[in-house]
Write a protein that holds these residues in place. Structure first.
Motif, PDB file in Angstrom:
ATOM      1  N   UNK A  10       0.808  -1.213   0.000  1.00  0.00           N
ATOM      2  CA  UNK A  10       0.000   0.000   0.000  1.00  0.00           C
ATOM      3  C   UNK A  10       0.841   1.263   0.000  1.00  0.00           C
ATOM      4  N   UNK A  11       1.912   1.254   0.845  1.00  0.00           N
ATOM      5  CA  UNK A  11       2.801   2.420   0.888  1.00  0.00           C
ATOM      6  C   UNK A  11       3.466   2.618  -0.474  1.00  0.00           C
ATOM      7  N   UNK A  12       3.932   1.515  -1.073  1.00  0.00           N
ATOM      8  CA  UNK A  12       4.623   1.608  -2.360  1.00  0.00           C
ATOM      9  C   UNK A  12       3.712   2.164  -3.453  1.00  0.00           C
ATOM     10  N   UNK A  13       2.482   1.636  -3.509  1.00  0.00           N
ATOM     11  CA  UNK A  13       1.545   2.094  -4.536  1.00  0.00           C
ATOM     12  C   UNK A  13       1.151   3.550  -4.326  1.00  0.00           C
ATOM     13  N   UNK A  14       0.973   3.916  -3.044  1.00  0.00           N
ATOM     14  CA  UNK A  14       0.598   5.300  -2.765  1.00  0.00           C
ATOM     15  C   UNK A  14       1.688   6.267  -3.194  1.00  0.00           C
ATOM     16  N   UNK A  15       2.924   5.946  -2.830  1.00  0.00           N
ATOM     17  CA  UNK A  15       4.042   6.829  -3.190  1.00  0.00           C
ATOM     18  C   UNK A  15       4.217   6.884  -4.714  1.00  0.00           C
ATOM     19  N   UNK A  16       4.063   5.731  -5.383  1.00  0.00           N
ATOM     20  CA  UNK A  16       4.206   5.722  -6.844  1.00  0.00           C
ATOM     21  C   UNK A  16       3.165   6.619  -7.504  1.00  0.00           C
ATOM     22  N   UNK A  22       2.694  14.175  -9.283  1.00  0.00           N
ATOM     23  CA  UNK A  22       3.581  15.344  -9.235  1.00  0.00           C
ATOM     24  C   UNK A  22       4.287  15.535 -10.571  1.00  0.00           C
ATOM     25  N   UNK A  23       4.671  14.408 -11.177  1.00  0.00           N
ATOM     26  CA  UNK A  23       5.328  14.486 -12.491  1.00  0.00           C
ATOM     27  C   UNK A  23       4.393  15.096 -13.532  1.00  0.00           C
ATOM     28  N   UNK A  24       3.117  14.661 -13.496  1.00  0.00           N
ATOM     29  CA  UNK A  24       2.148  15.215 -14.443  1.00  0.00           C
ATOM     30  C   UNK A  24       1.885  16.693 -14.159  1.00  0.00           C
ATOM     31  N   UNK A  25       1.819  17.055 -12.856  1.00  0.00           N
ATOM     32  CA  UNK A  25       1.623  18.459 -12.498  1.00  0.00           C
ATOM     33  C   UNK A  25       2.773  19.324 -13.023  1.00  0.00           C
ATOM     34  N   UNK A 268      12.097  17.910 -15.738  1.00  0.00           N
ATOM     35  CA  UNK A 268      11.965  16.863 -14.716  1.00  0.00           C
ATOM     36  C   UNK A 268      13.114  16.851 -13.716  1.00  0.00           C
ATOM     37  N   UNK A 269      14.030  17.838 -13.823  1.00  0.00           N
ATOM     38  CA  UNK A 269      15.191  17.821 -12.929  1.00  0.00           C
ATOM     39  C   UNK A 269      14.766  17.865 -11.467  1.00  0.00           C
ATOM     40  N   UNK A 270      13.883  18.813 -11.149  1.00  0.00           N
ATOM     41  CA  UNK A 270      13.418  18.925  -9.763  1.00  0.00           C
ATOM     42  C   UNK A 270      12.629  17.676  -9.365  1.00  0.00           C
ATOM     43  N   UNK A 271      11.827  17.178 -10.320  1.00  0.00           N
ATOM     44  CA  UNK A 271      11.018  15.992 -10.004  1.00  0.00           C
ATOM     45  C   UNK A 271      11.906  14.784  -9.721  1.00  0.00           C
ATOM     46  N   UNK A 272      12.999  14.626 -10.473  1.00  0.00           N
ATOM     47  CA  UNK A 272      13.880  13.484 -10.221  1.00  0.00           C
ATOM     48  C   UNK A 272      14.495  13.560  -8.828  1.00  0.00           C
ATOM     49  N   UNK A 273      14.875  14.773  -8.417  1.00  0.00           N
ATOM     50  CA  UNK A 273      15.448  14.904  -7.072  1.00  0.00           C
ATOM     51  C   UNK A 273      14.415  14.531  -6.011  1.00  0.00           C
ATOM     52  N   UNK A 274      13.177  15.008  -6.196  1.00  0.00           N
ATOM     53  CA  UNK A 274      12.128  14.657  -5.246  1.00  0.00           C
ATOM     54  C   UNK A 274      11.832  13.158  -5.286  1.00  0.00           C
ATOM     55  N   UNK A 275      11.823  12.604  -6.496  1.00  0.00           N
ATOM     56  CA  UNK A 275      11.515  11.179  -6.636  1.00  0.00           C
ATOM     57  C   UNK A 275      12.577  10.315  -5.939  1.00  0.00           C
ATOM     58  N   UNK A 280      13.768   6.795  -1.585  1.00  0.00           N
ATOM     59  CA  UNK A 280      14.624   6.330  -0.500  1.00  0.00           C
ATOM     60  C   UNK A 280      13.864   6.200   0.811  1.00  0.00           C
ATOM     61  N   UNK A 281      13.031   7.220   1.093  1.00  0.00           N
ATOM     62  CA  UNK A 281      12.239   7.161   2.322  1.00  0.00           C
ATOM     63  C   UNK A 281      11.242   6.009   2.287  1.00  0.00           C
ATOM     64  N   UNK A 282      10.683   5.809   1.082  1.00  0.00           N
ATOM     65  CA  UNK A 282       9.721   4.702   0.961  1.00  0.00           C
ATOM     66  C   UNK A 282      10.395   3.360   1.201  1.00  0.00           C
TER      67      UNK A 282
END
Length: 618
Positions: A10-16, A22-25, A268-275, A280-282
Motif C-alpha cells: 500500500x505504501x509503495x503504490x501510494x508513493x508511486x 507530481x510528475x504530471x503536475x 523533470x530535474x526537480x522531479x527526479x530529485x524529489x523522486x 529512499x524514504x519509501x
C-alpha cells in the motif's frame, strides 16, 4: 507477514501514484507557462512587425506620390524619421534604388560611400518577383553600421508604370531582438528562437552567432512547426541532439515562427530529485514496516506541500499582474469585473474600488458596445481566444483606444465558460499615429491641399452626383506662368514658397464644403466646383487671377507683368444629357482652355466655348 506485505504494498503504490501525479503536475505547469509565454512574445513581435510594415508602406506610398529624388535631403529625412518611433526594434530605414545602391539612410544625412545590396536576398527577392510583398531577410553583417548582425524587412518600390524602382528597407538589429529575450528563465538547456517559416534562424536565446542565418528547414522540429499556426510537441533538436518540449506560434502578418523549447531533462530535474528522496524514504518505510501513523504523516506533508505550491502560484500571478503596464481583468458571465490589476486605474482614469463589480460594457464607448459584446459571444460559442480594439469612455468624456485579448475560464465538467480573463493595453498613441499617416497619404506635403488621388476620387464622386441631381459641375485648371524660369531665377526654396502662396489663394476660392482644391501636379492646381454654372465659374476664375496678380510676387522673367501671374482654363459640364460621357471630358476641356490661355499671352482666363457635353446649364 501478510499484513506487513499489504502495508508495504500500500505504501509503495501510494508513493508511486503521488510521484506520477507530481510528475504530471510539473509537465502541465510547464505546458501552460510555455503557451502563455509564447503567446505574449508572439503578440508583441507581431505588433512590432505590423508597425514596421506600416512604416514601409507609408514611405513607399510617399515616394510613389512625390518622388524622393525631387525632395531636399532635409525634407526626406524629416518625413522618414517621424515614422521611426513606431517600433522599438526599428533601427533605420534605408532606400535602395533599382540597382541596389543605398541612396538614403536615416542614420546619416548623406551616405559616405556607395553601398550596393544587389546581391542580397532583401533586394533580389523584390527585383525578381513583383508579388513578394513583405520580405524578411536572413541575418547579415551590416555594411553600414559596424558590421552588426542585421535583419532586413523590406517592400518593393515601383514606378507609376509598375516597373521595379527599388526597395524600402527597415533595418532591425539582431542584438535588439535577442535583448528582448534575455532574462527569461528557460532552464540550463532551454531556448527561445525566432525563425523564418522556411527554417532560417533570425534570433536565439541563448545567443549564438554561429547559428544566425542557419537553415533548419529540413530538421524535424521545423517541419513540425510548418504544419499548423501554433502547437506543442516533443522532438529532438537537430542542433545539439537534446530532447525538448516545443511550444510555437506563427506571427500574425509576417512569415515568421517564434518558439520556446524547454529541455525535458530540465523540466523533470526537480522531479527526479524529489523522486529519489521519496523513493529512499519509501524503501526505509517498507523495510522498517512503519505504522499507519507514519503513512498518514507523509500524506499530510504531501498535501501541505501541494497547497503551498498553489498559494505560491497565485502569489506569482498577482505579482506579475500588479506590476505590469497591461491591465489584467477577471470578468464573470454577466460582464461584471471580479478582479482588475492596478494598471486599470490609469487606463480608465477611475479608482480600482469603483471598477471592481462594475459592468465592463459600461466603460465602453456607445458606438463600440455591440461590437465588444459580440466578440465575447464568440468565446461562449467555443472560440478560445479573441483579440479586438475598442474605445473606452473616461469620466471626463475623453475616449481612449485599447487593444484587448480575452480567453474563457472553462468549467472542467461542462466545458462551458465560467468567466473570462482579459489583458488590455492603451494603444491611443498608435491609433493617432495611424490616423496621421492616413491623412498624410491624402494631402500634398508642400501646400497642405488635397493631392491628385483625392482630386480624382472627388471628380468621379461629384460627376455622378451632378448626373443624379441634373446640376452643373465646373472645373478650374490653374498654371503658374513661366514657373520654370522663376525657379531658375530665384531658386527652388523661393519656388516652394511661391506655390504655397498660390495654394492659399486657390483655397480662398473653393471654400464651400463640397468644393475641392487640389495640387494637380508641379505648379498646376485644380478647383472642382459642384453646382456652379459656366458664368459663375468664369467670375471666380477671373477673381483668382486678379488676386494673384495683386500679390505682386516678383518674377522678372515673366514679362510684361514682372510679377507672378497665372493662366486659368475653365470648363463646365452637364453630365445628365449624355450618359456615356465621362469626367475625362471635363478635364480635357479645362486643359484645352488652359492651353489656349497660355498660347494667347498668359495671365488670363479662357473658358471652354460650350458645356461638356453640349447642353444648357440649368
Amino acid at each position: 507477514m501478510i499484513t506487513g506485505a499489504l502495508l508495504a504494498a500500500g505504501v509503495f503504490l501510494t508513493v508511486a501514484a503521488v510521484l506520477l501525479d507530481v510528475r504530471q503536475d510539473a509537465w502541465d505547469r510547464v505546458r501552460d507557462a510555455s503557451a502563455n509565454l509564447t503567446l505574449a512574445v508572439e503578440r508583441d513581435l507581431s505588433s512590432e512587425i505590423r508597425a514596421i510594415d506600416l512604416t514601409l508602406r507609408a514611405v513607399a506610398g510617399l515616394m510613389a506620390r512625390t518622388g524622393f529624388e525631387h525632395s531636399s535631403a532635409d525634407l526626406r529625412e524629416a518625413l522618414v524619421l517621424e515614422r521611426l518611433s513606431s517600433s522599438r526594434y526599428l533601427d533605420a530605414v534605408v532606400i535602395l534604388d533599382e540597382h541596389g545602391d543605398a541612396m538614403f539612410d536615416t542614420r546619416q544625412h548623406i551616405l559616405p560611400t556607395t553601398v550596393n545590396f544587389s546581391e542580397q536576398d532583401v533586394f533580389a527577392a523584390h527585383r525578381d518577383r513583383p508579388d513578394v510583398g513583405l520580405f524578411i531577410s536572413a541575418p547579415y553583417p551590416s555594411r553600414l553600421v559596424d558590421r552588426l548582425w542585421t535583419i532586413g524587412v523590406s517592400r518593393r518600390l515601383s514606378y507609376p508604370n509598375g516597373n521595379f524602382a527599388g526597395v524600402v528597407l527597415a533595418a532591425v538589429q539582431v542584438q535588439d531582438l535577442q535583448a528582448a529575450f534575455e532574462g527569461m528563465r528557460l532552464g540550463s538547456r532551454g531556448t527561445m528562437t525566432l525563425i523564418r517559416e522556411d527554417g532560417v534562424v533570425l534570433a536565439r536565446n541563448p545567443a549564438d552567432a554561429r547559428l544566425l542565418g542557419r537553415d533548419l528547414g529540413s530538421a524535424g522540429p521545423v517541419r513540425q512547426m510548418q504544419l499548423a499556426r501554433s502547437g506543442q510537441f516533443l522532438a529532438v533538436a537537430a542542433i545539439d541532439g537534446v530532447e525538448r518540449f516545443y511550444t510555437y506560434r506563427h506571427l500574425d502578418g509576417a512569415p515568421l515562427i517564434f518558439n520556446v523549447a524547454l529541455a525535458v531533462s530540465d523540466i523533470y530535474d526537480s522531479w527526479w530529485r524529489k523522486a529519489a528522496l521519496i523513493s529512499g524514504l519509501t524503501g526505509i518505510l517498507v523495510i522498517a514496516m512503519l505504522t499507519m501513523v507514519i503513512r498518514l504523516h507523509r500524506e499530510l506533508a504531501r498535501r501541505k506541500d501541494a497547497e503551498l505550491a498553489t498559494r505560491r502560484s497565485e502569489t506569482s500571478f498577482r505579482l506579475l499582474a500588479e506590476n505590469s503596464s497591461d491591465m489584467v481583468s477577471h470578468i464573470d458571465l454577466v460582464g461584471r469585473r471580479l478582479y482588475v490589476s492596478p494598471a486599470a486605474a490609469e487606463i480608465f482614469a477611475r479608482p480600482l474600488e469603483e471598477l471592481m463589480g462594475r459592468a465592463a460594457l459600461d466603460d465602453v464607448a456607445p458606438e463600440d458596445r455591440t461590437f465588444v459584446q459580440n466578440s465575447f459571444r464568440r468565446l461562449w460559442r467555443g472560440e478560445r481566444t479573441i483579440t479586438f480594439e475598442a474605445r473606452i469612455l473616461r469620466p471626463d468624456g475623453e475616449q481612449v483606444w485599447i487593444e484587448a485579448s480575452a480567453r474563457p475560464l472553462l468549467n472542467d465538467a461542462t466545458g462551458k465558460p465560467e468567466g473570462y480573463v482579459t489583458v488590455a493595453r492603451d494603444v491611443t498613441d498608435r491609433k493617432l499615429a495611424e490616423a496621421r499617416l492616413t491623412a498624410l497619404a491624402r494631402t500634398d506635403a508642400l501646400t497642405d491641399l488635397a493631392n491628385r488621388r483625392v482630386f480624382d476620387e472627388a471628380l468621379d464622386r461629384e460627376w455622378h452626383r451632378a448626373r443624379r441631381n441634373e446640376a452643373p459641375l465646373s472645373l478650374l485648371l490653374i498654371d503658374a506662368d513661366r514657373f520654370k524660369l522663376f525657379n531658375d531665377s530665384y531658386g527652388h526654396l523661393a519656388g516652394d514658397a511661391c506655390l504655397q502662396r498660390l495654394a492659399d489663394a486657390a483655397a480662398e476660392i473653393g471654400r464651400r464644403p463640397a468644393d475641392v482644391v487640389a495640387r494637380y501636379g508641379g505648379e498646376e492646381f485644380a478647383i472642382l466646383l459642384p453646382k456652379t454654372g459656366a458664368a459663375d465659374a468664369g467670375l471666380l476664375a477671373e477673381g483668382l487671377r486678379a488676386h494673384i496678380e495683386t500679390l505682386a510676387l516678383p518674377h522678372e522673367a515673366n514679362p510684361p507683368a514682372g510679377v507672378v501671374t497665372v493662366s486659368i482654363g475653365v470648363a463646365t459640364a452637364c453630365p445628365w444629357p449624355a450618359p456615356d460621357c465621362t469626367p475625362v471630358a471635363l478635364v480635357a476641356a479645362a486643359d484645352a482652355s488652359l492651353y489656349r490661355a497660355k498660347q494667347s499671352g498668359r495671365n488670363r482666363v479662357v473658358a471652354a466655348p460650350d458645356t461638356v457635353p453640349m447642353g444648357s446649364v440649368r
